[in-house]
Design a protein around this motif. Structure first.
Motif, short mmCIF file in Angstrom:
data_model
loop_
_atom_site.label_atom_id
_atom_site.label_comp_id
_atom_site.label_asym_id
_atom_site.label_seq_id
_atom_site.Cartn_x
_atom_site.Cartn_y
_atom_site.Cartn_z
N VAL A 32 0.86 -1.18 0.00
CA VAL A 32 0.00 0.00 0.00
C VAL A 32 0.90 1.22 0.00
O VAL A 32 1.88 1.28 0.75
CB VAL A 32 -0.93 0.03 1.25
N ASP A 33 0.54 2.21 -0.82
CA ASP A 33 1.27 3.48 -0.84
C ASP A 33 2.75 3.27 -1.17
O ASP A 33 3.62 3.97 -0.66
CB ASP A 33 1.11 4.18 0.51
N GLY A 34 3.03 2.25 -2.01
CA GLY A 34 4.40 1.98 -2.43
C GLY A 34 5.28 1.30 -1.39
O GLY A 34 6.49 1.19 -1.57
N ARG A 35 4.68 0.83 -0.30
CA ARG A 35 5.44 0.17 0.77
C ARG A 35 4.89 -1.24 1.01
O ARG A 35 3.70 -1.48 0.85
CB ARG A 35 5.34 0.97 2.07
N ARG A 36 5.76 -2.12 1.46
CA ARG A 36 5.36 -3.49 1.82
C ARG A 36 5.14 -3.54 3.32
O ARG A 36 6.09 -3.38 4.10
CB ARG A 36 6.47 -4.46 1.39
N TRP A 37 3.90 -3.72 3.75
CA TRP A 37 3.50 -3.70 5.15
C TRP A 37 3.32 -5.12 5.67
O TRP A 37 2.81 -5.98 4.96
CB TRP A 37 2.19 -2.94 5.32
N THR A 38 3.66 -5.34 6.94
CA THR A 38 3.47 -6.63 7.60
C THR A 38 2.47 -6.45 8.74
O THR A 38 2.62 -5.54 9.56
CB THR A 38 4.80 -7.16 8.16
N ARG A 39 1.47 -7.34 8.79
CA ARG A 39 0.46 -7.23 9.85
C ARG A 39 1.11 -7.40 11.21
O ARG A 39 1.89 -8.31 11.45
CB ARG A 39 -0.64 -8.27 9.64
N HIS A 40 0.77 -6.50 12.10
CA HIS A 40 1.33 -6.46 13.45
C HIS A 40 0.29 -6.89 14.49
O HIS A 40 0.60 -7.59 15.45
CB HIS A 40 1.84 -5.05 13.73
N GLU A 65 -3.63 -3.51 12.25
CA GLU A 65 -2.50 -2.59 12.19
C GLU A 65 -1.32 -3.29 11.53
O GLU A 65 -1.00 -4.44 11.84
CB GLU A 65 -2.11 -2.14 13.59
N TYR A 66 -0.69 -2.58 10.60
CA TYR A 66 0.48 -3.08 9.87
C TYR A 66 1.67 -2.18 10.16
O TYR A 66 1.51 -0.99 10.48
CB TYR A 66 0.20 -3.06 8.36
N LEU A 67 2.89 -2.74 10.00
CA LEU A 67 4.13 -2.00 10.22
C LEU A 67 5.01 -2.05 8.97
O LEU A 67 5.00 -3.05 8.25
CB LEU A 67 4.92 -2.60 11.38
N HIS A 68 5.77 -0.97 8.77
CA HIS A 68 6.79 -0.91 7.73
C HIS A 68 7.88 0.05 8.19
O HIS A 68 7.65 1.26 8.28
CB HIS A 68 6.22 -0.42 6.40
N GLU A 69 9.03 -0.48 8.56
CA GLU A 69 10.19 0.33 8.94
C GLU A 69 9.85 1.46 9.91
O GLU A 69 10.19 2.62 9.69
CB GLU A 69 10.88 0.87 7.69
N GLY A 70 9.15 1.13 10.98
CA GLY A 70 8.82 2.11 12.01
C GLY A 70 7.58 2.94 11.75
O GLY A 70 7.18 3.75 12.58
N LEU A 71 6.94 2.76 10.59
CA LEU A 71 5.70 3.46 10.25
C LEU A 71 4.52 2.52 10.46
O LEU A 71 4.68 1.30 10.51
CB LEU A 71 5.74 3.95 8.80
N PHE A 72 3.34 3.09 10.56
CA PHE A 72 2.14 2.32 10.86
C PHE A 72 1.08 2.55 9.79
O PHE A 72 0.92 3.66 9.28
CB PHE A 72 1.55 2.75 12.21
N LEU A 73 0.32 1.50 9.48
CA LEU A 73 -0.84 1.55 8.61
C LEU A 73 -1.98 0.94 9.39
O LEU A 73 -1.89 -0.22 9.82
CB LEU A 73 -0.59 0.76 7.32
N SER A 74 -3.03 1.71 9.62
CA SER A 74 -4.11 1.27 10.50
C SER A 74 -5.44 1.24 9.75
O SER A 74 -5.77 2.18 9.01
CB SER A 74 -4.22 2.22 11.69
N PHE A 75 -6.19 0.16 9.96
CA PHE A 75 -7.54 0.03 9.45
C PHE A 75 -8.48 -0.07 10.65
O PHE A 75 -8.23 -0.87 11.56
CB PHE A 75 -7.69 -1.25 8.62
N GLU A 76 -9.55 0.72 10.64
CA GLU A 76 -10.57 0.64 11.71
C GLU A 76 -11.95 0.64 11.05
O GLU A 76 -12.19 1.40 10.11
CB GLU A 76 -10.47 1.84 12.65
N ARG A 77 -12.84 -0.18 11.59
CA ARG A 77 -14.21 -0.24 11.08
C ARG A 77 -15.15 -0.23 12.28
O ARG A 77 -15.14 -1.14 13.10
CB ARG A 77 -14.42 -1.49 10.24
N PHE A 78 -15.95 0.81 12.37
CA PHE A 78 -16.89 0.98 13.47
C PHE A 78 -18.25 0.44 13.05
O PHE A 78 -18.87 0.96 12.12
CB PHE A 78 -17.00 2.46 13.87
N GLY A 79 -18.68 -0.62 13.73
CA GLY A 79 -19.96 -1.24 13.38
C GLY A 79 -19.93 -1.74 11.95
O GLY A 79 -18.97 -2.37 11.50
N ALA A 80 -20.98 -1.41 11.18
CA ALA A 80 -21.10 -1.86 9.79
C ALA A 80 -20.58 -0.82 8.80
O ALA A 80 -20.78 -0.97 7.60
CB ALA A 80 -22.56 -2.19 9.49
#
Length: 108
Positions: A32-40, A65-80
């Motif tokens: 995502v966004d040109g980076r390879r993220w690993t689920r944390h 939440e995913y990590l890439h070289e000290g950066l974070f990628l977060s997904f949140e879903r509230f209810g539906a």
């Protein structure tokens, strides 16, 4: 900004909402966004709200939440609702002073 506490130190992260990203969480690794993220971390949390908010007064929130070289990628879903995506970066904790409500905080 999010302020939390780990077992040994305070955690401060600066978050940026990223509605421009088109991604879905779930895979162990994402590009995502040109980076390879690993689920944390992933899970479900109960929440409650106060004041003006687009969310129900209470409910469940799925998060991944995913990590890439000290950066974070977060997904949140509230209810539906749809997934909300944010990117985060760490902020040195000594650059931030946080007060709890009722503590001797200076006037705003």
């Amino acid at each position: 900004m999010a302020v939390g506490r780990d077992r040994r130190w305070s955690l401060v992260r600066l978050w940026t909402s990223r509605p421009d990203l088109n991604a879905t969480p779930g895979a162990r690794r994402l590009t995502v966004d040109g980076r390879r993220w690993t689920r944390h971390e992933k899970g479900v949390a109960d929440y409650s709200t106060e004041g003006r908010t687009p969310y129900a007064m209470s409910g469940r929130c799925d998060y991944v939440e995913y990590l890439h070289e000290g950066l974070f990628l977060s997904f949140e879903r509230f209810g539906a609702l749809s997934w909300e995506i944010s990117t985060g970066s760490p902020v040195p904790a000594d650059l931030v002073t946080a007060y709890r409500e009722g503590d001797d905080a200076p006037p705003a």
